[in-house]
Write an enzyme that holds these catalytic residues in place. Structure first.
Site, short mmCIF file in Angstrom:
data_model
loop_
_atom_site.label_atom_id
_atom_site.label_comp_id
_atom_site.label_asym_id
_atom_site.label_seq_id
_atom_site.Cartn_x
_atom_site.Cartn_y
_atom_site.Cartn_z
N SER A 103 0.83 -1.19 0.00
CA SER A 103 0.00 0.00 0.00
C SER A 103 0.87 1.25 0.00
CB SER A 103 -0.91 0.00 1.24
OG SER A 103 -1.74 1.12 1.25
N GLY A 104 0.57 2.19 -0.90
CA GLY A 104 1.32 3.43 -0.99
C GLY A 104 2.52 3.38 -1.90
N THR B 146 -1.61 2.84 -8.24
CA THR B 146 -2.68 3.58 -8.93
C THR B 146 -2.10 4.49 -10.00
OG1 THR B 146 -4.14 3.51 -6.99
CG2 THR B 146 -4.55 5.23 -8.61
N ASN C 281 -1.45 6.41 2.62
CA ASN C 281 -1.62 6.86 1.24
C ASN C 281 -2.85 7.76 1.17
OD1 ASN C 281 -1.87 7.12 -1.52
ND2 ASN C 281 -1.90 4.93 -1.96
N SER D 10 -5.54 5.99 -1.80
CA SER D 10 -5.41 4.53 -1.82
C SER D 10 -6.61 3.88 -2.50
CB SER D 10 -5.28 4.00 -0.39
OG SER D 10 -5.24 2.58 -0.38
N SER D 11 -6.35 3.02 -3.47
CA SER D 11 -7.43 2.25 -4.11
C SER D 11 -7.95 1.23 -3.11
CB SER D 11 -6.91 1.53 -5.36
OG SER D 11 -6.56 2.44 -6.35
N GLY E 273 -2.43 -3.27 -2.53
CA GLY E 273 -1.12 -3.69 -2.07
C GLY E 273 -1.24 -4.46 -0.76
N GLU F 115 -1.04 -5.19 3.01
CA GLU F 115 -1.30 -4.24 4.08
C GLU F 115 -0.96 -4.83 5.45
OE1 GLU F 115 -4.76 -1.42 2.13
OE2 GLU F 115 -5.31 -2.77 3.77
#
Length: 597
Positions: free
Chosen positions: A155-156, A160, A206, A209-210, A431, A433
């Site tokens: 994540s981050g 995206t 993020n 974040s998606s 991502g 997590e």
């Protein structure tokens, strides 16, 4: 001990997982090493099998842009080369066909149109996301085989943005654009602000974040002209609609609509006002580098260009407002312990927005129908059950709104006519997590990533075997040193005693609950190298993923896995005076009728 002449004195040593230190080898044998730790100057004599140890690459090649050219290709050397290249301003590196990207966390000038044109014309060979996407298109045209780009990372890490850059290239490679194909190219790019508004949120790591996964197919005809596209979405994080951790926001669209309400009368007419008014949005109001009012205008323009007319947009924002007002419904408890709900402005607003009556909504949330033969009895729910029903309604309404938007986006992007096409597919999924508190959502996200990693390992393993076979190289499984994650995947998805199977078992039992689920994990999977339950505290367990060990809190696992929406709620929505609301729940209603026979 004598230092073997074939060994370099520069090396990496790890005394605990994930931490690599620079060192010099003073002396060496098959069993032991004498090392000088560079950071402290300390000399340590250690046994080889007690530590992680790799020799370091020569400094002359540490900045190579393709890591396959490195003499030593292992974790510390790859990490160090990434660091050296990052310091030099290079955020992309190759490992054969794999592109590794390091988020620069600042504005950079490597994504200009002139740079894209260089990669289209093959005038730039440095590692870059533009180069990867352009090569996928060239391979599509030369081999006439569909291509796939898998974008993965924690994540981050920038997935995206990477997806948007890939789509930017795929919609720019067409040299024979007609009016129709140019329109499709524009619509493909304009799906980004729409899906980000309704599917992205600020998290602790993020600001954009998606919170869903997507698979995008971009279709081309035999001449390389873009012919259409389609989007499939997965695992929208519905729990975010009703709850956010401190420092996190709900989905962007809620704040865009609320902060823009003062400037748009149609939003005011739908009951939208400042985000501080609503329970579902007041935890955290702002995201860094985000102007919600400007973002709302971009979202609205994109919706218009993707063929959402004004009435459709009004319906969309009516649903957004209905979700927010549902979160503000006041549920109390009477002397008998039964739930009660007063008909206040929020309930009136939800009723108006959904084409229902306040009394009908109150009854559906605060009561439950019990069928005995041909008789139907209405039983009052407890406050806790009514609160759960209210939140389930909010999640269901938002989830079905999201599905409606994706469905209509696909209508706008669909292929025109029955033409044969080739396609480049892009997979962008959550991502991995690891938070301070990890719940059912993180469990699902990390399981999806675990499966992707398994596929990645198997794919690359098979490619290596094929190359060995082409070159008539003798090989055995011992030649491959990477550790597979098959055991972890089997642990999660095993048919009878897998973690998901045990969870499903609890969900179909009348008295199944999270605590019993944790007990089952201990009893049914007592000893497993990837699951630690022996020292569980409360309802927490530790799962060893390929990326990291994650401690999960099982509270809410059963409820979220059931994802319950009371039949009375579905029936209520099906009987709405609004054909739009009826349509959102039509599939759910049809499925429920099939189950009833």
């Amino acid at each position: 001990m004598a230092l073997y002449s074939s060994e370099s004195s520069r090396a990496w040593v790890s005394f605990k997982d994930g931490v690599w230190e620079e060192c010099d080898v003073l002396n060496s044998s098959e069993q032991q090493l004498s090392l000088k730790i560079n950071a402290t100057g300390e000399t340590k004599n250690v046994q080889r099998n007690k530590i992680g140890f790799h020799y370091r690459n020569p400094s002359a090649v540490e900045q190579a842009d393709d890591f396959l050219t490195l003499p030593n290709l292992d974790e510390p050397n790859i990490l160090h080369s990434l660091r050296v290249r990052y310091w030099a301003g290079e955020v992309y590196s190759h490992t054969g066909p794999i592109l590794i990207a390091v988020n620069p966390w600042k504005a950079v000038t490597i994504y200009e149109q002139t740079v894209l044109e260089q990669y289209k014309a093959q005038k730039n060979s440095k590692p870059h996301i533009f180069g990867l996407a352009a090569k996928a298109f060239r391979d599509l045209m030369s081999a006439r085989k569909n291509q796939c780009i898998l974008i993965s990372g924690e994540s981050g890490s920038g997935k995206t943005e990477s997806t948007k850059f890939v789509l930017q290239v795929l919609t720019a490679v067409d040299e024979n654009k007609t009016g129709a194909s140019a329109s499709i190219c524009s619509q493909v790019m304009l799906t980004n602000p729409v899906l980000e508004a309704f599917g992205n949120a600020k998290t602790l790591r993020n600001d954009n974040s998606s919170r869903f996964g997507k698979w995008i197919n971009v279709h081309f005809d035999r001449k390389g002209t873009i012919a259409g596209a389609e989007i499939k979405t997965y695992l929208l994080e519905k729990a975010r609609v009703i709850h956010q951790s401190a420092g996190e926001r709900n989905y962007h669209i809620f704040y865009q609509a609320c902060q823009s309400a003062s400037q748009h009368k149609f939003l005011q007419d739908l009951g939208l006002e400042d985000a501080t008014t609503f329970e579902y949005t007041k935890v955290c109001l702002h995201a860094n580098n985000t102007d919600d009012v400007k973002s709302f205008e971009r979202t609205k323009q994109a919706l218009h260009f993707i063929k959402f007319d004004q009435q459709s947009q009004t319906n969309i924002f009516a649903a957004v407002s209905a979700v927010l007002h549902t979160g503000n419904l006041s549920i109390e408890e009477d002397r008998e312990g039964n739930s009660t709900m007063s008909i206040d402005k929020h309930l009136q607003q939800v009723a108006t927005l959904t084409g229902l009556t306040p009394e009908g909504i109150r009854t559906a949330i605060c009561c439950r129908n019990i069928t005995a033969g041909t008789d139907v009895m209405v039983k009052p729910e407890t406050k806790e059950k009514a609160m759960q029903c209210k939140d389930a309604l909010s999640k269901a309404l938002y989830s079905k709104l999201f599905d409606y938007i994706v469905k209509n986006v696909n209508v706008a992007l669909r292929l025109k006519g029955a033409q044969v096409t080739m396609q480049v597919s892009v997979l962008d999924i959550f991502g991995f997590e690891v938070f301070q508190q990890n719940h059912f959502e993180q469990f699902c996200i990390n399981y999806a990533n675990e499966k992707l990693q398994g596929h990645f390992n198997e794919f690359n393993f098979s490619l290596e075997i094929q190359e060995y076979q082409r070159e008539n190289v003798q090989w055995s499984y011992d030649d491959f040193y990477f550790q597979t994650n098959t055991k972890c995947i089997e642990l999660v998805e095993g048919k009878r005693t897998g973690m998901l199977a045990l969870l499903d078992e609890q969900c179909i039992m009348p008295n199944g609950n999270d605590e019993t689920y944790c007990t089952k994990l201990k009893n049914e999977i007592p000893e497993h190298p990837h699951l630690y339950t022996a020292k569980m505290r409360g309802m927490k367990f530790t799962l060893k993923h390929y990326a990291a060990e994650v401690v999960y809190d099982a509270e809410g696992f059963c409820f979220k896995n059931r994802d319950p929406v009371q039949p009375a709620i579905v029936e209520l929505m099906h009987n709405s005076k609004s054909s739009y609301v009826q349509g959102l729940f039509q599939t759910h209603w049809d499925r429920m009728q099939e189950q009833l026979g």
